[in-house]
Scaffold this motif. Structure first.
Motif, PDB file in Angstrom:
ATOM      1  N   ARG A 449      75.572  40.308  64.180  1.00 38.06           N
ATOM      2  CA  ARG A 449      74.171  39.914  63.958  1.00 38.06           C
ATOM      3  C   ARG A 449      74.032  39.146  62.652  1.00 38.06           C
ATOM      4  O   ARG A 449      73.334  38.120  62.584  1.00 38.06           O
ATOM      5  N   SER A 450      74.702  39.618  61.598  1.00 37.76           N
ATOM      6  CA  SER A 450      74.603  38.934  60.306  1.00 37.76           C
ATOM      7  C   SER A 450      75.153  37.515  60.392  1.00 37.76           C
ATOM      8  O   SER A 450      74.594  36.577  59.804  1.00 37.76           O
ATOM      9  N   GLU A 451      76.245  37.332  61.148  1.00 40.30           N
ATOM     10  CA  GLU A 451      76.810  35.995  61.314  1.00 40.30           C
ATOM     11  C   GLU A 451      75.871  35.108  62.127  1.00 40.30           C
ATOM     12  O   GLU A 451      75.703  33.918  61.821  1.00 40.30           O
ATOM     13  N   SER A 452      75.261  35.686  63.155  1.00 37.82           N
ATOM     14  CA  SER A 452      74.328  34.918  63.984  1.00 37.82           C
ATOM     15  C   SER A 452      73.130  34.455  63.171  1.00 37.82           C
ATOM     16  O   SER A 452      72.690  33.296  63.288  1.00 37.82           O
ATOM     17  N   VAL A 453      72.599  35.344  62.339  1.00 39.73           N
ATOM     18  CA  VAL A 453      71.450  34.975  61.506  1.00 39.73           C
ATOM     19  C   VAL A 453      71.844  33.899  60.501  1.00 39.73           C
ATOM     20  O   VAL A 453      71.096  32.956  60.240  1.00 39.73           O
ATOM     21  N   ALA A 454      73.049  34.032  59.923  1.00 37.20           N
ATOM     22  CA  ALA A 454      73.528  33.015  58.985  1.00 37.20           C
ATOM     23  C   ALA A 454      73.663  31.656  59.676  1.00 37.20           C
ATOM     24  O   ALA A 454      73.339  30.610  59.092  1.00 37.20           O
TER      25      ALA A 454
END
Length: 963
Positions: A449-454
């Motif tokens: 999720r953190s990578e997707s948001v980034a």
């Protein structure tokens, strides 16, 4: 009947232009476009059986109408009338035959001009190898003379599109060879005329540009030749992000310096001399936006450029589902390690999953690599094995990285396996490479999720993400961590700068619109997944087609995950066939493997499968598939309860006949029920929401069958939800039996949830519905459940009356389980009324009968009832002994719903005996279990008892109770 000799080549099919058919010496009308397309499919596989499903896939792909099967019958009948008009409607037919497996056009009964074209090309290659330039040119002219327009002109369907692309590619190559032959024979002006049209038709073909430059130079037009190079360099950079190939660059240099090797004397050898050392640099541009995949990149670097300087891994395959970002990752990784490959980095798109374009065959693949390494085009062997040998020879002693993007599978790249040490292949594919020799496979999953948001922040701007971080996180989840979906969502937001992220989220939450939203230009999640499906559906392998059918049928269900048994039910095929289909979907990265043989679909794949089922399956087919799954689950739930406790009774219902899951013992059955609980609940709810009455009834009965498992496991809120839905079914269908059962089971769920007053309303409703229904057993059971509730509400007089009525009916109809239950209710009522002797007598009789029947649950219940009597008689020690005995039985039998009550009362007895430590241990465990299972009565009881012992529930961790 005609002899075999009479059958030979009766039908001639012209496909190198508008499709026409000739039967002997007369042209025949082969029907409408789809019928002619069906003829082309059968002719391409003459002598082989073409399954009906394959034919449908070749004609319509993933967009087959519901009438596709009937249309195929119509087209076959029409073709038979054309091919064998004298055979009538029923045959027998000798040219176009039918078997259980499909249709077949007789071998040698049909000859196409495409076969003639390819035969002449093979002759041309032989003449070239023999250095017979005039014969080479003549064979090429004969081959090209067969064409009258675009191949398979005007015919629809995936097969015709792919064959059109394949034949068109062969034609372009033949035209290049034709120009090459003219140049070698000194006929430069004729070659230039041929090449001018060719470069207009396909401006990205580097060989055509190279030959054009040579022709112009030999015609004395050096400046124009150099201009051609500048044009193609700009075009390649703009369209593909790559530089011209080594051979084209070398020709440019030769023309710049007017090299004497470019003389125009007729020769059988090419005038372009190989360079001393060709070091191609063909990688596409390094992606500007790249987020995450840190662990995978570290692993790739370690494999392709080992830290200790040792030889790289021979083959590394990056695989994953459509849109996972395989190509982007591979190109980025290749740039990271490029300095470790000083002899060059080659890049080829193998077109394994490119719509409308034929994938590169092994000879094309080897030829392109060899030409990139400086081999003259005419020197490339025409035999794939010889070409592979030449490639290995060229790479010996070198350090070259070859990136093969979008491989169809291991078979497509097999000629490149076994390259000399120091060279490496980096392959991307939607297919698994687990079986490839000397290959390490890295499977790309979802972005975190953190990578997707980034990634979203880089695509739409960090300030927009910061404005609503919760919406950005939800968008990442709705895209399932799939890079393609994230890019398309970002494109949507970029198209409307003032649209909040939350607005897009609301549209993506709608399953009917989600895939529509994830489109931008030619890019779409749906199109990418459709291609993966169509490659399976149109395959010549039966397993691939079964896997495609499995994906389509999985779109019928709304379950979190599935098993091969469920797929077998959906497709109505044997379990082993379903096993293989699931494994094929996993290898194609259309399904994600889980534990114990389970698998799930990525959320976006699931939405695609739902669309696929809606398009490809009729309503009856969808209903039948769901009904078979209901039968599988209904049959297995009842089997599981029979294994765990054969004394529990289910209301009668005829589920669709299916072989149940294999269960070995009670522990296995309990574990299966817990694992499958979310799926059973989902299937039951889906069926109950159906407009088909039979499905809605089966869904309700699946819920009724699941009551005892939910009761044993302790999921009482699920019981409430499930039977609330069943009650709606009963009301909607006007079905009194379902309404009565739903009221009764709903009352049980509410009772265990501590909502006794609500439960009483539904229990009285069941009793009322049972009056005069003729279902004596059901009425007896309803009275017993009413007695239980009344006892809990301390309405013991009415409870005793209801229990005695239950006991009377049970004895009349010989229902032993009802007799035991009624005695337990009588005992509880008598105890509540203060008659301990009568209570002990009823409990004792129930215990005796339960022991004789082997009914552990009722025996444990009777023991707890007798223990209550002993507590009432101020004998907590004896009561504790019985509670401990009951606790052992409950745990052995896994009757979890009874456990909080037994532990709580055991803790109470220990407190009365003045043993606070043991009391605390039991009560803490009671509290933990009751909170976990949502039983408020025993939560309150444990807290009150612990308070009497001088501690709050937070004073210490729960301790294990003895027993």
């Amino acid at each position: 009947m005609a002899s075999d000799g009479a059958l030979r080549t009766r039908l001639r099919l012209r496909v190198l232009g508008p499709v026409t058919a000739w039967l002997e010496d007369r042209q025949v009308n082969s029907g409408p476009p789809l019928q002619r397309a069906a003829l082309c499919v059968l002719a391409a596989r003459a002598g082989r059986i073409v399954p009906k499903e394959r034919l449908i896939g070749d004609l319509w792909g993933g967009a087959a109408p519901q009438t596709a099967e009937q249309s195929v019958y119509t087209y076959i009948a029409g073709l038979r009338r054309v091919l064998e008009p004298d055979r009538g409607r029923r045959g027998p037919f000798s040219l176009l035959t039918h078997s259980a497996n499909g249709y077949s056009l007789a071998r040698d009964a049909c000859r196409t001009d495409a076969e003639d074209f390819e035969q002449r090309l093979a002759q041309a290659r032989r003449h070239r190898a023999e250095d017979d330039l005039p014969a080479w040119l003549r064979a090429l002219e004969e081959a090209l003379g067969l064409w009258t327009g675009t191949a398979l002109g005007g015919l629809p369907g995936p097969f015709c599109a792919a064959e059109r692309a394949r034949l068109g590619g062969l034609r372009l190559t033949a035209r290049e060879d034709h120009a090459d032959a003219l140049l070698r024979l000194g006929r430069h002006h004729e070659a230039l005329e041929t090449l001018t049209g060719l470069t207009v038709e396909d401006p990205l073909r580097e060989r055509a540009r190279e030959l054009t430059m040579l022709a112009l130079y030999r015609c004395g037009r050096q400046a124009e030749a150099l201009e051609v190079f500048h044009d193609i360099r700009l075009l390649l950079a703009e369209r593909l992000g790559v530089d011209p190939g080594e051979s084209l660059r070398r020709t440019h240099e030769l023309i710049l310096r007017a090299d004497p090797s470019l003389t125009a004397a007729p020769s059988s050898t090419a005038v372009i001399a190989p360079a001393e050392a060709v070091r191609p640099r063909q990688l596409p541009r390094d992606p500007q936006i790249f987020v995450g995949r840190t662990e995978t990149l570290v692993r790739l670097r370690a494999l392709l450029a080992p830290w200790d300087g040792s030889a790289p891994q021979a083959v590394v395959a990056v695989t994953g589902t459509a849109g996972a970002g395989k190509s982007t990752l591979a190109v980025h990784a290749a740039h990271m390690v490029s300095e470790h490959y000083p002899d060059g980095q080659l890049y080829l798109n193998l077109l394994g999953a490119t719509p409308g374009v034929g994938r590169l065959n092994p000879l094309d693949l080897l030829g392109r690599l060899l030409r990139s390494l400086g081999v003259r085009p005419e020197a490339v062997p025409s035999d794939p094995d010889e070409a592979a040998t030449m490639l290995r020879d060229r790479l010996t002693g070198r350090h070259t990285l070859i990136v093969l993007d979008d491989a169809a599978g291991p078979e497509q790249v097999r000629p490149l396996l076994g390259l000399p040490a120091g060279n490496a292949l980096l392959v991307t594919s939607r297919e698994s490479f687990a079986v490839a020799d000397d290959c390490v496979q890295l499977v790309l999953g979802r972005l975190r999720r953190s990578e997707s948001v980034a990634m979203l922040a880089k695509l739409i701007g960090a300030e927009r993400v910061a404005a609503d971080p919760a919406a950005a996180s939800e968008l990442a989840d709705l895209c399932g961590g799939l890079p393609l979906a994230l890019r398309l969502a970002a494109a949507r937001l970029s198209e409307s700068r003032h649209t909040p992220v939350s607005a897009l989220n609301s549209r993506l939450r709608d399953e009917r619109r989600a895939l529509h939203e994830l489109e931008s230009g030619d890019l779409a999640v749906r199109a990418s997944l459709q291609l993966s499906h169509d490659l399976l559906a149109g395959s010549g392998h039966e397993l691939d087609r079964t896997a495609a059918g499995a994906l389509c049928h999985l779109g019928v269900l709304r379950t979190p995950d599935a098993t091969p048994e469920v797929v077998a039910a959906l497709l109505d095929v044997p379990r082993d066939e379903a096993d293989r289909a699931v494994a094929r979907l996993v290898r194609a990265h259309l399904a994600e493997p889980g534990e114990q043989g389970r698998f799930r679909l990525h959320d976006l794949v699931r939405l695609f499968a739902m669309e696929l089922a809606e398009r490809r399956l009729g309503e009856r087919d969808r209903d039948d598939a769901l009904d078979r799954v209901l039968g599988l689950y209904g049959t297995t739930v009842r089997l599981a309860m029979k294994v765990i406790d054969p004394h529990r009774v289910h209301p009668p219902h005829e589920f669709a006949e299916r072989e149940p899951f294999a269960l070995t013992d009670g522990a296995d059955a309990s574990a299966w029920l817990e694992r499958e609980r979310p799926n059973i609940l989902a299937v039951a709810a889906q069926a109950m929401a159906s407009c088909t009455p039979s499905l809605a009834r089966s869904g309700a009965h699946l819920g009724f069958s699941f009551h005892w498992p939910l009761d044993f496991i302790g999921h009482h809120l699920d019981t409430v939800t499930l039977n609330g839905q069943a009650l709606e079914v009963g009301d909607r269908l006007g079905d009194r039996e379902i309404a009565a059962l739903a009221n009764g089971y709903l009352a049980l769920g509410l009772r265990f949830a501590g909502r006794n007053e609500e439960a009483l309303v539904h229990q009285r409703a069941e009793v009322a519905l049972r009056r005069g229904s003729g279902a004596t057993f059901s009425r007896m059971r309803a009275l017993g459940n009413l007695a239980v509730l009344l006892n809990m509400l301390k309405q013991h007089e009415e409870a005793l009356s209801s229990a005695r009525e239950q006991l009377r009916i049970a004895r009349e109809i010989g229902a032993a389980v009802g007799v035991r239950h009624a005695l337990l209710c009588v005992g509880a009522a008598q105890l509540g009324l203060g008659d301990t002797a009568a209570a002990m007598a009823a409990y004792g009789e129930a215990a005796t009968l339960a022991t004789e029947a082997g009914d552990t649950m009722h025996y444990a219940d009777a023991l707890m009832g007798m223990a209550e009597v002993l507590l009432k008689q101020d004998d907590p020690r004896s009561g504790a002994v019985l509670y401990e005995k009951a606790l052992v039985l409950i745990r052995e039998h896994r009757t979890r719903a009874m456990e909080p009550r037994c532990l709580g009362r055991l803790g109470y007895a220990e407190r009365l005996m003045g043993r606070p430590d043991r009391a605390r241990a039991y009560l803490r465990e009671t509290l933990a279990l009751a909170e976990k299972r949502g039983v408020p009565h025993w939560v309150s009881f444990a807290r009150e008892e612990l308070a009497l012992l001088g501690e709050s529930p937070q004073d210490g961790p729960p301790g294990p109770g003895r027993g």
